[in-house]
Scaffold this active site. Structure first.
Site, short mmCIF file in Angstrom:
data_model
loop_
_atom_site.label_atom_id
_atom_site.label_comp_id
_atom_site.label_asym_id
_atom_site.label_seq_id
_atom_site.Cartn_x
_atom_site.Cartn_y
_atom_site.Cartn_z
N GLU A 238 0.82 -1.21 0.00
CA GLU A 238 0.00 0.00 0.00
C GLU A 238 0.85 1.26 0.00
O GLU A 238 1.89 1.33 0.66
CB GLU A 238 -0.93 0.00 1.21
CG GLU A 238 -1.87 -1.19 1.29
CD GLU A 238 -2.82 -1.30 0.12
OE1 GLU A 238 -3.01 -0.30 -0.60
OE2 GLU A 238 -3.38 -2.38 -0.09
N CYS A 239 0.39 2.27 -0.72
CA CYS A 239 1.09 3.55 -0.79
C CYS A 239 0.61 4.52 0.29
O CYS A 239 1.20 5.58 0.47
CB CYS A 239 0.92 4.18 -2.16
SG CYS A 239 -0.79 4.69 -2.51
N GLY A 240 -0.45 4.15 0.99
CA GLY A 240 -0.97 5.01 2.04
C GLY A 240 -2.33 5.60 1.74
O GLY A 240 -3.06 6.00 2.64
#
EC number: 1.8.4.8
Length: 244
Positions: A238-240
């Site tokens: 996940e990138c956030g």
């Protein structure tokens, strides 16, 4: 359950809110993706957006939603490091579908970031997290505030990674309803939909990419690799943007 009542879920305590969300997720689990979208457009607050990375299979959710709401704002977070093919794909789909595209970026340019911090993506998990926060999380938070978003459509799927296995169809994050219409779709169902509707895939799909993000943290899909291992050097998925 009426739209008026759903809009007021945020006024309830956590226990009551979670109970209602559980009921709604059970309802949505029995719907098709098209029915989930129709339900959300009718029952959830009407200041709505969808986010898109314009990645490998992004055309599917774009097509599903714009059939029902052609003018929905489509939010793109531009890191400045997307593949040239991605930028071309964005232009192509925007023109083809007459998208109401809204682009948001970091307040610090990519060149200035490198001058100030160096290549953050080469500095382990902490560097990647900091990079993602500057280039993805902060711009997305700004977009949600700038557009006064109440309902957010996104194209996450459970089969994309372990971190997405337990995601619900509907959740509430910081007071915003988040709906994932194709959460239960498989790769095969995605491929079938693309073929049946004669939709375009990202140009890099035929070059061996199963997932596409930034140039410096995306690898081709090699035999034996999980899709999630093609991003961020396998350190994380996940990138956030879609984390709590």
């Amino acid at each position: 359950m009426s739209k008026f009542y759903i809009e007021n879920i945020n006024l309830l305590n956590s226990e009551k809110k979670n109970n209602i969300l559980s009921e709604l997720n059970l309802l949505l689990s029995n719907y098709s993706a098209e029915e989930r979208i129709s339900w959300a457009l009718s029952h959830l607050p009407h200041t709505q957006i969808m986010s898109s990375s314009f990645g490998i299979q992004s055309t599917v959710l774009l097509h599903l939603i714009i059939k029902k709401k052609p003018d929905i704002p489509v939010v793109l977070i531009d890191t400045g490091y997307l593949f040239p093919e991605t930028y071309n794909f964005i232009d192509f789909l925007t023109n083809k579908f007459h998208l109401n595209l809204k682009v948001f970026r970091s307040t610090i340019s990519s060149a200035w970031q490198e001058a100030r911090y160096g290549k953050l993506w080469e500095k382990g998990i902490e560097g990647i997290d900091f990079y993602n926060n500057i280039n993805k999380v902060q711009p997305m938070n700004f977009a949600l505030n700038e557009l006064s978003v109440q309902t957010w459509f996104a194209g996450l799927r459970r089969d994309q990674s372990k971190s997405r296995n337990l995601l619900p169809y509907l959740s509430i994050k910081k007071g915003i309803f988040k709906i994932l219409p194709i959460l239960d779709w498989s790769k095969d169902k995605i491929k079938d939909y693309l073929k049946e509707n004669n939709l375009d895939t990202h140009p890099l799909y035929n070059n061996g990419y199963s997932s596409v993000g930034d140039t410096h943290t995306t690898k081709k899909h090699m035999p034996g690799m999980l899709e999630e291992e093609t991003r961020f050097f396998g350190l994380k998925r996940e990138c956030g943007l879609h984390e709590n």
